[in-house]
Structure formats: structure tokens, C-alpha cells
Enzyme design. Structure first.
Site, PDB file in Angstrom:
ATOM      1  N   LYS A  13       9.512 -11.813  -4.291  1.00 38.54           N
ATOM      2  CA  LYS A  13       9.485 -13.267  -4.530  1.00 38.54           C
ATOM      3  C   LYS A  13       9.914 -14.034  -3.286  1.00 38.54           C
ATOM      4  O   LYS A  13       9.258 -14.994  -2.883  1.00 38.54           O
ATOM      5  CB  LYS A  13      10.445 -13.649  -5.688  1.00 38.54           C
ATOM      6  CG  LYS A  13      10.152 -12.988  -7.011  1.00 38.54           C
ATOM      7  CD  LYS A  13      11.073 -13.504  -8.115  1.00 38.54           C
ATOM      8  CE  LYS A  13      12.534 -13.196  -7.915  1.00 38.54           C
ATOM      9  NZ  LYS A  13      12.875 -11.765  -8.013  1.00 38.54           N
ATOM     10  N   ARG A  88      16.279 -17.763 -14.697  1.00 42.65           N
ATOM     11  CA  ARG A  88      16.480 -16.341 -14.990  1.00 42.65           C
ATOM     12  C   ARG A  88      16.889 -16.116 -16.443  1.00 42.65           C
ATOM     13  O   ARG A  88      17.114 -14.974 -16.833  1.00 42.65           O
ATOM     14  CB  ARG A  88      17.590 -15.809 -14.094  1.00 42.65           C
ATOM     15  CG  ARG A  88      17.121 -14.908 -12.945  1.00 42.65           C
ATOM     16  CD  ARG A  88      18.353 -14.585 -12.142  1.00 42.65           C
ATOM     17  NE  ARG A  88      18.262 -13.470 -11.260  1.00 42.65           N
ATOM     18  CZ  ARG A  88      18.008 -13.552  -9.955  1.00 42.65           C
ATOM     19  NH1 ARG A  88      17.709 -14.699  -9.409  1.00 42.65           N
ATOM     20  NH2 ARG A  88      18.056 -12.475  -9.209  1.00 42.65           N
ATOM     21  N   ARG A 127      14.574  -1.994   2.171  1.00 42.16           N
ATOM     22  CA  ARG A 127      15.002  -3.337   2.606  1.00 42.16           C
ATOM     23  C   ARG A 127      16.366  -3.262   3.286  1.00 42.16           C
ATOM     24  O   ARG A 127      16.581  -3.874   4.329  1.00 42.16           O
ATOM     25  CB  ARG A 127      15.048  -4.261   1.384  1.00 42.16           C
ATOM     26  CG  ARG A 127      15.623  -5.638   1.642  1.00 42.16           C
ATOM     27  CD  ARG A 127      15.116  -6.648   0.634  1.00 42.16           C
ATOM     28  NE  ARG A 127      16.059  -6.885  -0.448  1.00 42.16           N
ATOM     29  CZ  ARG A 127      15.822  -7.702  -1.491  1.00 42.16           C
ATOM     30  NH1 ARG A 127      14.657  -8.309  -1.596  1.00 42.16           N
ATOM     31  NH2 ARG A 127      16.714  -7.886  -2.415  1.00 42.16           N
ATOM     32  N   ARG A 139      22.766  -6.800   2.146  1.00 42.05           N
ATOM     33  CA  ARG A 139      23.312  -7.392   0.918  1.00 42.05           C
ATOM     34  C   ARG A 139      24.084  -6.350   0.120  1.00 42.05           C
ATOM     35  O   ARG A 139      23.573  -5.259  -0.106  1.00 42.05           O
ATOM     36  CB  ARG A 139      22.167  -7.955   0.068  1.00 42.05           C
ATOM     37  CG  ARG A 139      21.681  -9.293   0.556  1.00 42.05           C
ATOM     38  CD  ARG A 139      20.449  -9.740  -0.182  1.00 42.05           C
ATOM     39  NE  ARG A 139      20.625  -9.757  -1.636  1.00 42.05           N
ATOM     40  CZ  ARG A 139      19.726 -10.257  -2.481  1.00 42.05           C
ATOM     41  NH1 ARG A 139      18.610 -10.778  -2.011  1.00 42.05           N
ATOM     42  NH2 ARG A 139      19.947 -10.239  -3.777  1.00 42.05           N
ATOM     43  N   ARG A 150      21.152  -4.947 -11.642  1.00 44.11           N
ATOM     44  CA  ARG A 150      20.341  -6.182 -11.519  1.00 44.11           C
ATOM     45  C   ARG A 150      19.031  -6.039 -12.305  1.00 44.11           C
ATOM     46  O   ARG A 150      18.573  -6.987 -12.946  1.00 44.11           O
ATOM     47  CB  ARG A 150      20.064  -6.488 -10.039  1.00 44.11           C
ATOM     48  CG  ARG A 150      21.331  -6.913  -9.303  1.00 44.11           C
ATOM     49  CD  ARG A 150      21.145  -6.860  -7.793  1.00 44.11           C
ATOM     50  NE  ARG A 150      20.113  -7.751  -7.303  1.00 44.11           N
ATOM     51  CZ  ARG A 150      19.504  -7.602  -6.135  1.00 44.11           C
ATOM     52  NH1 ARG A 150      19.813  -6.600  -5.336  1.00 44.11           N
ATOM     53  NH2 ARG A 150      18.572  -8.465  -5.769  1.00 44.11           N
TER      54      ARG A 150
HETATM   55  P1  AMP Z   1      18.600 -12.984  -5.776  1.00 50.10           P
HETATM   56  O1  AMP Z   1      18.803 -13.295  -4.327  1.00 50.10           O
HETATM   57  O2  AMP Z   1      17.638 -13.909  -6.448  1.00 50.10           O
HETATM   58  O3  AMP Z   1      18.288 -11.534  -6.035  1.00 50.10           O
HETATM   59  O4  AMP Z   1      20.007 -13.272  -6.497  1.00 50.10           O
HETATM   60  C1  AMP Z   1      21.173 -12.554  -6.132  1.00 50.10           C
HETATM   61  C2  AMP Z   1      22.223 -12.688  -7.210  1.00 50.10           C
HETATM   62  O5  AMP Z   1      22.587 -14.070  -7.382  1.00 50.10           O
HETATM   63  C3  AMP Z   1      21.781 -12.262  -8.613  1.00 50.10           C
HETATM   64  O6  AMP Z   1      21.912 -10.854  -8.801  1.00 50.10           O
HETATM   65  C4  AMP Z   1      22.745 -13.046  -9.490  1.00 50.10           C
HETATM   66  O7  AMP Z   1      24.048 -12.487  -9.478  1.00 50.10           O
HETATM   67  C5  AMP Z   1      22.811 -14.369  -8.744  1.00 50.10           C
HETATM   68  N1  AMP Z   1      21.750 -15.307  -9.183  1.00 50.10           N
HETATM   69  C6  AMP Z   1      20.726 -15.796  -8.437  1.00 50.10           C
HETATM   70  N2  AMP Z   1      19.957 -16.638  -9.147  1.00 50.10           N
HETATM   71  C7  AMP Z   1      20.513 -16.668 -10.388  1.00 50.10           C
HETATM   72  C8  AMP Z   1      20.165 -17.336 -11.594  1.00 50.10           C
HETATM   73  N3  AMP Z   1      19.067 -18.139 -11.657  1.00 50.10           N
HETATM   74  N4  AMP Z   1      20.954 -17.136 -12.682  1.00 50.10           N
HETATM   75  C9  AMP Z   1      22.033 -16.346 -12.631  1.00 50.10           C
HETATM   76  N5  AMP Z   1      22.413 -15.668 -11.532  1.00 50.10           N
HETATM   77  C10 AMP Z   1      21.666 -15.824 -10.417  1.00 50.10           C
END
Ligand code: AMP
Length: 193
Positions: A13, A88, A127, A139, A150
Site C-alpha cells: 500500500k 483499519r 523489506r 521498523r 499485525r
Molecule cells: P502501518 O505503517 O500502516 O503498517 O502501521 C504501523 C502500525 O501503526 C500498525 O501496526 C498499528 O499499530 C498502527 N496503526 C497505523 N494505522 C492505524 C489505524 N488506522 N488504526 C490503528 N492502528 C494503526
């Protein structure tokens, strides 16, 4: 143009959204990036979110909805935006509807990257290796065990978001297992519509 990218973690994404930014000049609103910035800056939101993020869980709807509500008020969002990693949960999707409705706006398209989940752990290991090789920080939540948490969160809480939009005929499914450039080409064709 107001777009949402759906798909499990590691589906691509962020990569694809960044390419749309470059081509269409609308901002990418990644809640993950915004939360990581809050953690790095040590803001109250960051302090609350850090442990949950490190463990691979979902940050509370209240916090994330607040962040997005503030962000879409910024002037650069007037032309549109790409949501990456939000909504989400169903509560987030409903909150987004309310935010947009209050401005008289609607979504244009929901792009869902479909991937083979059994291949995602390998992708995430790659990654992390690429980031390490490029001297970039890796990360914490790209650790394979945290990544599985996740993915569980995605299947438990986020998978229901796609049917929510599909019921309105807004979802375009994209095969996210193709090479990155091919995925981009399919997305561009879909957007040209
Ligand atoms: P991402 O970079 O989108 O994979 O997000 C990394 C982490 O941020 C996720 O594993 C969640 O802990 C938190 N996070 C990001 N976006 C959301 C969301 N829309 N709702 C809840 N937690 C989020």
C-alpha cells in the site's frame, strides 16, 4: 481524487500510494507514518501509541480518528488525498464517512491490494533486509513474530472494511502479487477508469 488503499500489512500500500502521490500530486496520508512521527517526537499521542505499535496491535480508534480528522483539514488535502493504513476498523470507516459527509465530500475509489498472505512474512523479511542494506532504520514491527500479530489484527479487525465499501460498489480489487511496476500500471488504468 479521494482514495483509500486497503490490504494487509506488507501488501504494498505504502509503495503504491507513494507512486500515486508522485503522479497525481495529492498527499499520502499514512496513519502508520503519522503515528511513527508522533512516537519519534514523543508527543502525548506517540507516548500512548508506542507500546501497542511495537507489539503489532492496533492503536485506539479514538486516537487514529483524531489524527486523520486533523490532517484532512490541512490545505494540501483540498485537492484530495490517499489514505494508506486507514480505516483499519469499521468504527474508523464510519468515522471517515461522517468526516467526509460533514464537508459534503465522498470517496472516489477504494483500491484493495489482494495478496497471498503466506508470502507476506518473506516479503517483510526482505523489506527489513533492504532497509538494513541501505543504512535505513528497520521498523521494529517488521520483526517476523510481530508481523504475524499485525496480520492477525488485520484478519480480525480490518478484513471487514473491504465488504463495507464493496456494498456500495466502491472497491476495485488489484492483484498485489505482481511485480511492483505491473501493480502500478493496473492501478493507473483503474484510476483512468
Ligand atoms: P502501518 O505503517 O500502516 O503498517 O502501521 C504501523 C502500525 O501503526 C500498525 O501496526 C498499528 O499499530 C498502527 N496503526 C497505523 N494505522 C492505524 C489505524 N488506522 N488504526 C490503528 N492502528 C494503526
Amino acid at each position: 481524487m479521494r482514495l483509500i488503499f486497503l490490504g494487509p500489512p506488507g501488501a504494498g500500500k505504502g509503495t503504491q500510494a507513494a507512486r500515486i502521490v508522485a503522479k497525481h500530486g495529492i498527499p499520502q496520508l499514512s496513519t502508520g507514518d503519522m503515528l511513527r512521527a508522533a512516537v519519534a517526537a514523543g508527543t502525548p499521542v506517540g507516548v500512548k501509541a508506542k507500546a501497542v505499535m511495537d507489539a503489532g496491535g492496533l492503536v485506539s480508534d479514538e486516537i487514529v480518528i483524531g489524527i486523520v480528522a486533523d490532517r484532512i483539514e490541512e490545505p494540501d488535502c483540498k485537492k484530495g488525498f490517499i489514505l494508506d493504513g486507514f480505516p483499519r476498523t469499521l468504527a474508523q470507516a464510519e468515522a471517515l464517512d461522517a468526516m467526509l459527509a460533514s464537508k459534503g465530500l465522498d470517496l472516489d475509489t477504494v483500491l484493495e491490494l489482494k495478496v497471498d498472505q503466506s508470502k507476506l512474512v518473506d516479503r517483510i523479511i526482505k523489506r527489513a533486509e533492504e532497509a538494513r542494506a541501505a543504512g535505513q532504520p528497520v521498523r521494529k514491527d517488521d520483526d517476523p513474530e510481530v508481523f504475524k500479530t499485525r496480520l492477525d489484527a488485520y484478519n480480525r479487525d480490518t478484513a471487514v472494511v473491504s465488504p463495507y465499501y464493496a456494498a456500495r460498489g466502491q472497491v476495485i480489487e488489484i492483484d498485489g502479487m505482481q511485480p511492483v511496476d505491473d501493480v502500478t500500471a493496473v492501478i493507473e488504468r483503474a484510476l483512468a477508469g
